[in-house]
Enzyme design. Sequence first.
Site, PDB file in Angstrom:
ATOM      1  N   ASP A  13       0.806  -1.218   0.000  1.00 48.71           N
ATOM      2  CA  ASP A  13       0.000   0.000   0.000  1.00 48.71           C
ATOM      3  C   ASP A  13       0.842   1.273   0.000  1.00 48.71           C
ATOM      4  O   ASP A  13       0.458   2.306   0.558  1.00 48.71           O
ATOM      5  CB  ASP A  13      -0.967   0.025   1.205  1.00 48.71           C
ATOM      6  N   LYS A  16       1.905   1.964  -5.183  1.00 46.63           N
ATOM      7  CA  LYS A  16       2.442   1.349  -6.415  1.00 46.63           C
ATOM      8  C   LYS A  16       1.512   1.605  -7.600  1.00 46.63           C
ATOM      9  O   LYS A  16       1.963   1.872  -8.708  1.00 46.63           O
ATOM     10  CB  LYS A  16       2.607  -0.173  -6.225  1.00 46.63           C
ATOM     11  N   GLY A  40      -4.681  -4.225  -3.651  1.00 41.83           N
ATOM     12  CA  GLY A  40      -5.646  -3.167  -3.931  1.00 41.83           C
ATOM     13  C   GLY A  40      -4.836  -1.952  -4.347  1.00 41.83           C
ATOM     14  O   GLY A  40      -4.105  -1.385  -3.539  1.00 41.83           O
ATOM     15  N   HIS A  41      -4.883  -1.610  -5.612  1.00 39.80           N
ATOM     16  CA  HIS A  41      -4.077  -0.495  -6.137  1.00 39.80           C
ATOM     17  C   HIS A  41      -5.022   0.625  -6.561  1.00 39.80           C
ATOM     18  O   HIS A  41      -5.899   0.421  -7.396  1.00 39.80           O
ATOM     19  CB  HIS A  41      -3.224  -0.967  -7.323  1.00 39.80           C
ATOM     20  N   GLN A 224       1.856  -6.265  -3.372  1.00 36.81           N
ATOM     21  CA  GLN A 224       2.464  -6.466  -2.051  1.00 36.81           C
ATOM     22  C   GLN A 224       3.814  -5.740  -1.992  1.00 36.81           C
ATOM     23  O   GLN A 224       3.958  -4.726  -2.653  1.00 36.81           O
ATOM     24  CB  GLN A 224       2.589  -7.968  -1.706  1.00 36.81           C
TER      25      GLN A 224
HETATM   26  P1  GDP Z   1      -0.701   0.287  -3.547  1.00 42.26           P
HETATM   27  O1  GDP Z   1      -1.308  -0.978  -3.044  1.00 42.26           O
HETATM   28  O2  GDP Z   1       0.772   0.339  -3.321  1.00 42.26           O
HETATM   29  O3  GDP Z   1      -1.055   0.590  -4.981  1.00 42.26           O
HETATM   30  O4  GDP Z   1      -1.322   1.449  -2.672  1.00 42.26           O
HETATM   31  P2  GDP Z   1      -2.886   1.639  -2.260  1.00 42.26           P
HETATM   32  O5  GDP Z   1      -3.610   2.178  -3.423  1.00 42.26           O
HETATM   33  O6  GDP Z   1      -3.399   0.412  -1.602  1.00 42.26           O
HETATM   34  O7  GDP Z   1      -2.752   2.691  -1.085  1.00 42.26           O
HETATM   35  C1  GDP Z   1      -2.179   3.936  -1.297  1.00 42.26           C
HETATM   36  C2  GDP Z   1      -3.232   5.007  -0.959  1.00 42.26           C
HETATM   37  O8  GDP Z   1      -2.602   6.253  -0.855  1.00 42.26           O
HETATM   38  C3  GDP Z   1      -4.287   5.160  -2.038  1.00 42.26           C
HETATM   39  O9  GDP Z   1      -5.493   5.540  -1.440  1.00 42.26           O
HETATM   40  C4  GDP Z   1      -3.728   6.293  -2.902  1.00 42.26           C
HETATM   41  O10 GDP Z   1      -4.752   7.025  -3.577  1.00 42.26           O
HETATM   42  C5  GDP Z   1      -3.081   7.160  -1.857  1.00 42.26           C
HETATM   43  N1  GDP Z   1      -1.896   7.909  -2.289  1.00 42.26           N
HETATM   44  C6  GDP Z   1      -0.906   7.502  -3.133  1.00 42.26           C
HETATM   45  N2  GDP Z   1       0.067   8.431  -3.189  1.00 42.26           N
HETATM   46  C7  GDP Z   1      -0.304   9.424  -2.347  1.00 42.26           C
HETATM   47  C8  GDP Z   1       0.305  10.653  -1.933  1.00 42.26           C
HETATM   48  O11 GDP Z   1       1.405  11.007  -2.347  1.00 42.26           O
HETATM   49  N3  GDP Z   1      -0.406  11.430  -1.021  1.00 42.26           N
HETATM   50  C9  GDP Z   1      -1.610  11.027  -0.523  1.00 42.26           C
HETATM   51  N4  GDP Z   1      -2.222  11.831   0.373  1.00 42.26           N
HETATM   52  N5  GDP Z   1      -2.214   9.890  -0.892  1.00 42.26           N
HETATM   53  C10 GDP Z   1      -1.556   9.092  -1.781  1.00 42.26           C
HETATM   54  P1  IMO Z   2      -0.936  -4.217  -2.232  1.00 43.44           P
HETATM   55  O1  IMO Z   2      -0.520  -4.752  -3.570  1.00 43.44           O
HETATM   56  C1  IMO Z   2      -0.907  -4.714   2.084  1.00 43.44           C
HETATM   57  C2  IMO Z   2      -0.884  -8.842   3.577  1.00 43.44           C
HETATM   58  C3  IMO Z   2      -2.100  -9.323   4.341  1.00 43.44           C
HETATM   59  C4  IMO Z   2      -1.443 -10.298   5.287  1.00 43.44           C
HETATM   60  C5  IMO Z   2      -0.359 -10.935   4.419  1.00 43.44           C
HETATM   61  C6  IMO Z   2      -0.744 -12.275   3.802  1.00 43.44           C
HETATM   62  O2  IMO Z   2      -2.218  -3.477  -2.252  1.00 43.44           O
HETATM   63  O3  IMO Z   2       0.190  -3.487  -1.573  1.00 43.44           O
HETATM   64  P2  IMO Z   2      -2.364 -12.933   1.785  1.00 43.44           P
HETATM   65  O4  IMO Z   2      -3.833 -12.709   1.603  1.00 43.44           O
HETATM   66  O5  IMO Z   2      -1.512 -12.336   0.726  1.00 43.44           O
HETATM   67  O6  IMO Z   2      -2.026 -14.370   2.035  1.00 43.44           O
HETATM   68  O7  IMO Z   2      -2.010 -12.157   3.171  1.00 43.44           O
HETATM   69  O8  IMO Z   2      -0.086 -10.004   3.394  1.00 43.44           O
HETATM   70  N1  IMO Z   2      -1.175  -8.284   2.231  1.00 43.44           N
HETATM   71  C7  IMO Z   2      -1.120  -6.986   1.933  1.00 43.44           C
HETATM   72  N2  IMO Z   2      -0.911  -5.906   2.717  1.00 43.44           N
HETATM   73  N3  IMO Z   2      -1.057  -4.560   0.757  1.00 43.44           N
HETATM   74  C8  IMO Z   2      -1.247  -5.636  -0.039  1.00 43.44           C
HETATM   75  O9  IMO Z   2      -1.261  -5.543  -1.384  1.00 43.44           O
HETATM   76  C9  IMO Z   2      -1.328  -6.911   0.550  1.00 43.44           C
HETATM   77  N4  IMO Z   2      -1.533  -8.156   0.064  1.00 43.44           N
HETATM   78  C10 IMO Z   2      -1.420  -8.983   1.097  1.00 43.44           C
HETATM   79  O10 IMO Z   2      -2.724  -8.256   5.012  1.00 43.44           O
HETATM   80  O11 IMO Z   2      -0.803  -9.622   6.329  1.00 43.44           O
HETATM   81 MG    MG Z   3      -2.869  -1.599  -1.770  1.00 38.51          MG
END
Ligand code: GDP
Ligand code: IMO
Ligand code: MG
Length: 430
Positions: A13, A16, A40-41, A224
């Site tokens: 998270d 990416k 979840g991206h 991840q």
């Molecule tokens: P990912 O799994 O690495 O793609 O990241 P996620 O989308 O799960 O979580 C990142 C969260 O931070 C999302 O809600 C993005 O919209 C938000 N986000 C990403 N970059 C920034 C930033 O520079 N500032 C803020 N405030 N939010 C950001």
């Molecule tokens: P993105 O791509 C954050 C964590 C789960 C758990 C561990 C194992 O959005 O960064 P799993 O279901 O993969 O067997 O769970 O990994 N986990 C993540 N945490 N971002 C993710 O994906 C994750 N995908 C799995 O919370 O601790």
């Molecule tokens: Mg994510």
Amino acid sequence: MPVTIVVGTQWGDEGKGKLTDLLAAKMHFVVRYQGGHNAGHTLVVDGQRFPLQLVPSGILYLHITPVIGNGVVIDPKVLIEEIKTLESRDIDSSALKVSGNAHLIMPYHVELDTLHERHLGRSRLGTTKRGIGPAYADRAMRLGLRVQDLLDRDIFHAKLKVALNHTNKVLAKVFNRLPLTPEDIAEKYLDEYAPILKPYICDTVALLHEALEAGQNVLLEGAQATFLDLDHGTYPFVTSSNPTAGGACTGSGIGPLHVTRVVGIAKAYVTRVGSGPFVTELFDEIADRIVDVGVEYGTNTGRRRRVGWLDLVMLRQAVRLNSLTEIALTKLDVLSDIQQLKVCVAYKMNGKRFESIPYHQSVIHQAEAEYVEMPGWSTDISGITDPQQLPAAAADYLAFIEDAVGVPVRLVGVGPAREQVLERQTCLQD
Ligand code: GDP
Ligand code: IMO
Ligand code: MG
């Protein structure tokens, strides 16, 4: 610059999806190489939010061919729903390509994931319960069904029979559950999902190599992150695949010599969902503030993310494990208005000091963080478009990080939207 890898450097998270979307402007292909819909991206473009799970984050561009590579585990129901949701928002997914070698998540994988977690009780991992671990386990056991099996009814039936012969015994004898019937599963997968997915299925390795031979640019999008990596993460509190850069090669079928750029995505602080050690974790009002301002709830599961100060011991390790050429530091805006910031520069335990990740995991469980304190800044930086406009304290924070880890912090996120990224000229060579 043919192949770029985008990889998470912490526990996921980091942003990416957002950075992949941004970098995809200059790419031809965006490839997801591992994980599944545990990811979840989130993309935010023109005020609209697009949460993606399986579909690569280049999907919003017409010029991009999005590819789900062989290293991904696919729940066909989820993929179909995601395509439909995108189409309902006028996003055309017809260019999507899905590797025939990717493994299928089956209904029993989801059930086993939940059962395993329940049986672990207080030792549970906190998985996303999407069937990811059991699907990769079956792949390693040579009991998995692959996407290409959807295209051959006889093979599908034969493999499902073998898999259920094993899995039904586990369900009954270990977990006291009712056996599953192959007919019900086959009907869904072969009659419902296969016809919808057929046009997307292809030999993605050949496709990508033809693209590379034609001089096209490919971005490999990790899910991840480094510390959730099955080999290099905080085992057993990890996912069941290899998000690190090596996994990008195996999960896409592209050899390492094609890779010219590896962008490590790091949050300006650290978050984690699920169980496991977290040396810099915060439990005070600063944590609540970061959760509120940074909206630190899982894109996918809605779970509150654990938060802590930036950990440079982890980041140094991520540089090593992934051959990072640069760092994109996201969510710097979330740290505005915190008077005093802390950055972890080493771990301490029993009089020993560790600047690199200690090889024995029990140290990570018990270590304390050694912090350097840095002054914060009070200006809102979310509207800044030129890195020169960053407050001096924010610029110092970035310079401190790149000095400590030895690679440039080239991109800086100051908000969730696509355009809220600053590109810096840094004094470090890369
Ligand atoms: P990912 O799994 O690495 O793609 O990241 P996620 O989308 O799960 O979580 C990142 C969260 O931070 C999302 O809600 C993005 O919209 C938000 N986000 C990403 N970059 C920034 C930033 O520079 N500032 C803020 N405030 N939010 C950001
Ligand atoms: P993105 O791509 C954050 C964590 C789960 C758990 C561990 C194992 O959005 O960064 P799993 O279901 O993969 O067997 O769970 O990994 N986990 C993540 N945490 N971002 C993710 O994906 C994750 N995908 C799995 O919370 O601790
Ligand atoms: Mg994510």
